[in-house]
Design an enzyme around this catalytic site. Structure first.
Site, short mmCIF file in Angstrom:
data_model
loop_
_atom_site.label_atom_id
_atom_site.label_comp_id
_atom_site.label_asym_id
_atom_site.label_seq_id
_atom_site.Cartn_x
_atom_site.Cartn_y
_atom_site.Cartn_z
N CYS A 62 0.87 -1.03 -0.08
CA CYS A 62 0.22 -0.10 -0.17
C CYS A 62 0.77 1.23 0.06
CB CYS A 62 -1.03 0.02 1.21
SG CYS A 62 -2.38 0.97 0.98
N HIS A 111 -4.21 -4.87 0.10
CA HIS A 111 -3.55 -5.54 1.45
C HIS A 111 -3.74 -7.22 1.54
CE1 HIS A 111 -3.42 -1.96 4.15
NE2 HIS A 111 -3.60 -1.62 2.93
N GLU A 161 -2.57 -8.95 3.66
CA GLU A 161 -2.68 -9.62 5.17
C GLU A 161 -4.29 -9.53 5.41
OE1 GLU A 161 -2.84 -5.21 5.60
OE2 GLU A 161 -1.76 -6.64 4.39
#
Length: 776
Positions: A90, A182, A184
């Site tokens: 990001c 993202h 994660e």
């Protein structure tokens, strides 16, 4: 092969620990060391870079064009002598693009907590990676001016909203890779673990070609960057007394399916406005246990304000102030729980005895953004309610709604007859209730309620704050900002000696008007709290293998004859805005929990629809487990849950994400402390368990705010010329999550609507405020 050493750069984000956990999954035998992006200078770090295998640049708020937001990251891309593989996420991608001639601009349509299909090349980072559905948290995006240095690897097609948006890039000659989405996030599918594994494979290939050797890990670098994640430490003082042998809680069990928490509380003096009382009340499903403390004059009450360096202990009519000295309040309270390490009770009961009360929002914020001290002229005025207000409960009754049992308990070393007296009284009360079953109970006519003066927050300021919050979202400073405001209620108490005028009678009205699984009545001078909270913040089971559970609520639909479960699923689960709000908080909570327990965190329910007494709620469930306690000091085992609570506060559902930046923004927008509202209330059991709810749908009174009205107020509130009834002042907090999709007027109406669940305590049929004017 030795353990891989990964340096993770944290730009003050609330998803960093999720990324650390993903790295541990993707990189075998890895040790992750996390540093803030402004903790070290590049000159301090460079000599030690050969001791690492790779760097991960995490996400964060702000812009890569602002040095304060990006810190050391901009210098990492310029490495030559100590070059090593870097993976950015990001903000990491945006900074990489900017450093090598790209451009960073605002998206026309912000993507916060939204899921997009990702198109990729199928090579490099995406070798053997199939379809990807990825979660995006960004209002900025990168573009590449030319292909000399950087190459695009993946993109999203936003159509008319934003067109084609870069989702992954790599440097053509240096070992730099980055993704915009993202990996994660709990809802990223296909492009998370797979991509991190490819990064590690590519890193090893690059290092093998250059025969790069990693330097030996040593104490100097450990001191510089800290121990590997997670690094929860305990701070208990040594040498404190701990019981040398196990002491069993004195317990008597009676079957009393008709006995309610209200009757038991009144047996313990609930109708006496001058007596302390604590009731944690499962007044509605899915709540199960209710806890009623039988407080004595000798019961110790602990209060603390964040701007002070002492804790006050009140008992037997006296108050003493104990300096905290080198300890913070959390560690100090740990020490006072420590002596009870070897007390055990009935395993079916979640609470044997211990601390009951509340912790304020500001106390939870101290580790993120401490308030200025009183010596600082810019510091706000001291808050009225204590930031910590807990009483140590030694005698209690716990009601189990499922089994119909009542547990009468004492942790005092000697029984003075209280247990047998209480059992006899409760049995008599239960018998009386059985006699009433089937008979018609004629209730006495309720005395007309005093007319309250209810003042809503300034509407213009609230609407302006929403627009300011949205501007922060557009600039990338936050993904979600939970804006709140306080409503003031002034109430004339017609007869202070009449039970129906007491705060207890008000609580019973609240309980009837808005029953909730985490209701509570706390009368702990100087504060009185009436709560009908539906939201559990954190519960933790007893050691040695504790489980931690958080249940954030984002998405509410009021029940009605025409609204069934399918309708709730369609309105809530089918709403992009509602799901995005829930997802952001789930990812934030995962980060908080990962930060203290390590890798063992999972989402057991995502955006599930649950039925409550008056509403349908969209609830997610995040659970974590810590390893069996490795502590060699007695007393530390029971503090694990307390440590998790400390590090997970304030509730993410009441701040937004990233938490630190959101808290800072909210402090500017709200202009006054929240106090008890959006803090937590609950218990910490002597056995190490605990259960804490978010303080919402609640109202608060401080003893010092009771006063005699002036002539105008007396007349407005229904007083007579001859009498000036005393006034009570109550406060109620309410608000909502502001996202890029929020409409200011709709958010105002939602905030006012949430007040209705509590305002019913003061006014029989509260209605929505008219569009203009702050007074209801």
């Amino acid at each position: 092969m030795d353990e891989a050493r990964i340096l993770l750069i944290d730009s003050y984000d609330s998803f960093t620990h999720n990324l650390a956990a993903l790295c541990c999954q993707a990189i075998p035998q890895s040790r992750i060391h996390i540093i803030k992006n402004d903790a070290l200078s590049i000159h301090q770090l460079v000599p030690h870079l050969p001791k690492f295998d790779a760097i991960v640049v995490g996400p964060g708020p702000g812009s890569p064009a602002h040095p304060a937001d990006i810190g050391i990251v901009r210098d990492l891309w310029k490495l030559e002598e100590h070059l090593l593989p870097i993976f950015g996420v990001c903000l990491g991608l945006q900074s990489l693009a900017l450093e090598f001639g790209g451009k960073v601009s605002r998206l026309r349509v912000v993507k916060h907590g939204q899921i997009s299909p990702i198109v990729h090349t199928g090579s490099d980072l995406f070798a053997d990676v199939g379809a990807i559905e990825a979660v995006r948290y960004h209002s900025l995006h990168a573009s590449l001016n030319d292909g000399e240095h950087l190459e695009e690897l993946a993109w999203a097609n936003d159509g008319e909203e934003n067109g084609r948006v870069i989702m992954a890039i790599r440097h053509r000659s240096k070992p730099y890779w980055a993704v915009q989405y993202h990996p994660e996030s709990v809802r990223t599918s296909g492009g998370g673990l797979e991509v991190l594994k490819n990064f590690w494979r590519l890193s090893n290939e690059w290092e093998s070609l250059r025969a790069r050797k990693r330097y030996k890990w040593d104490e100097e670098i450990e001191t510089l960057v800290g121990p590997a994640w997670p690094s929860l430490s305990f701070s208990l003082q040594r040498g404190m007394n701990v019981l040398s042998k196990k002491i069993h809680v004195q317990t008597r069990i009676i079957d009393s399916p008709l006995l309610s928490s209200v009757e038991v509380a009144e047996h313990f003096g609930a109708t006496d406005e001058n007596a302390r009382l604590v009731l944690l009340d499962s007044a509605a499903k899915p709540g199960r246990f209710s806890i009623i403390g039988s407080l004595m004059t000798s019961s110790r009450q602990y209060t603390h304000y964040t701007h002070e360096n002492h804790v006050s202990i009140t008992y037997s009519g006296t108050t003493e102030q104990i300096p905290l000295r080198e300890l913070d309040i959390w560690s100090w309270m740990e020490n006072h729980m420590r002596p009870y390490e070897n007390i055990v009770g009935h395993e079916d009961v979640p609470f044997w005895g211990g601390f009951v009360g509340y912790l304020s929002y500001e106390l939870g914020c101290q580790h993120l953004a401490p308030l200025p001290t009183r010596r600082d002229k810019s510091a706000p005025a001291p808050r009225v309610h204590p930031d910590l207000n807990l009483v140590f409960v030694e005698r209690s009754v716990v009601l189990d709604k499922v089994t119909g049992r009542a547990y009468v308990q004492s942790i005092l070393p000697k029984d003075d007859g209280w247990i047998s007296d209480t059992v006899r009284s409760l049995r008599e009360l239960d018998a009386s209730l059985r006699c009433r079953v089937g008979s018609k109970v004629v209730s006495s006519e309720e005395c007309p309620r005093p007319k309250p003066s209810i003042t809503l927050p300034n509407r213009s300021h609230y609407l302006a704050s929403i627009e300011t919050a949205k501007a922060h979202l557009a600039a990338g400073n936050s993904y979600e900002i939970c804006l709140t405001a306080q409503t003031r209620v002034t109430l004339a108490v017609q007869d202070v000696n009449r039970d129906r005028s007491s705060s207890w009678e008000m609580y019973k009205r609240l309980r009837k008007h808005n029953p909730a699984p985490h209701s509570a009545y706390l009368r702990l001078n100087p504060s009185t709290v009436l709560s009908s909270s539906p939201e559990r913040f954190l519960s933790f089971s007893r050691p040695p293998n504790p489980t931690y559970q958080l249940r954030p609520i984002k998405g509410t639909l009021r029940k009605g004859p025409d609204i069934q479960r399918a309708d709730a699923e369609r309105h809530l689960v089918g709403s992009v805005k509602e799901v995005a709000e829930n997802l952001m908080i789930v990812d934030l909570i995962r980060h908080d929990l990962h930060g203290v327990v390590g890798e063992q965190v999972h989402v057991s329910q995502f955006c599930g629809i649950e039925e409550y007494e008056t509403v349908w709620q969209m609830v997610s469930v995040v659970e974590g487990q810590s390893s069996p306690c490795r502590c060699d000091e007695p007393g530390e085992r029971n503090s694990q849950g307390w440590q998790v609570l400390r590090h997970c506060l304030p509730p993410g559902s009441m701040t937004g994400a990233p938490k630190k930046r959101s808290v800072e923004i909210l402090r500017e927008l709200e202009r006054e402390p929240r106090g008890i509202y959006s803090g937590v209330l609950g218990y910490w059991d002597i056995g190490g368990g605990g259960d804490w709810a978010v303080v919402i749908r609640s109202c608060f009174k401080h003893e010092s705010q009771s006063r005699v009205p002036n002539a105008t107020e007396n007349e407005d509130l229904g007083g007579t010329k001859l009498g000036h009834p005393p006034l009570e002042e109550w406060s109620i907090g309410a608000g909502g999550a502001i996202t890029a999709l929020s409409d200011a007027q709709a958010e105002w109406e939602e905030m006012v609507l949430k007040l209705q669940s509590v305002l019913g305590v003061f006014k029989a049929n509260p209605s929505l405020s008219p569009p203009q004017g702050p007074t209801l």
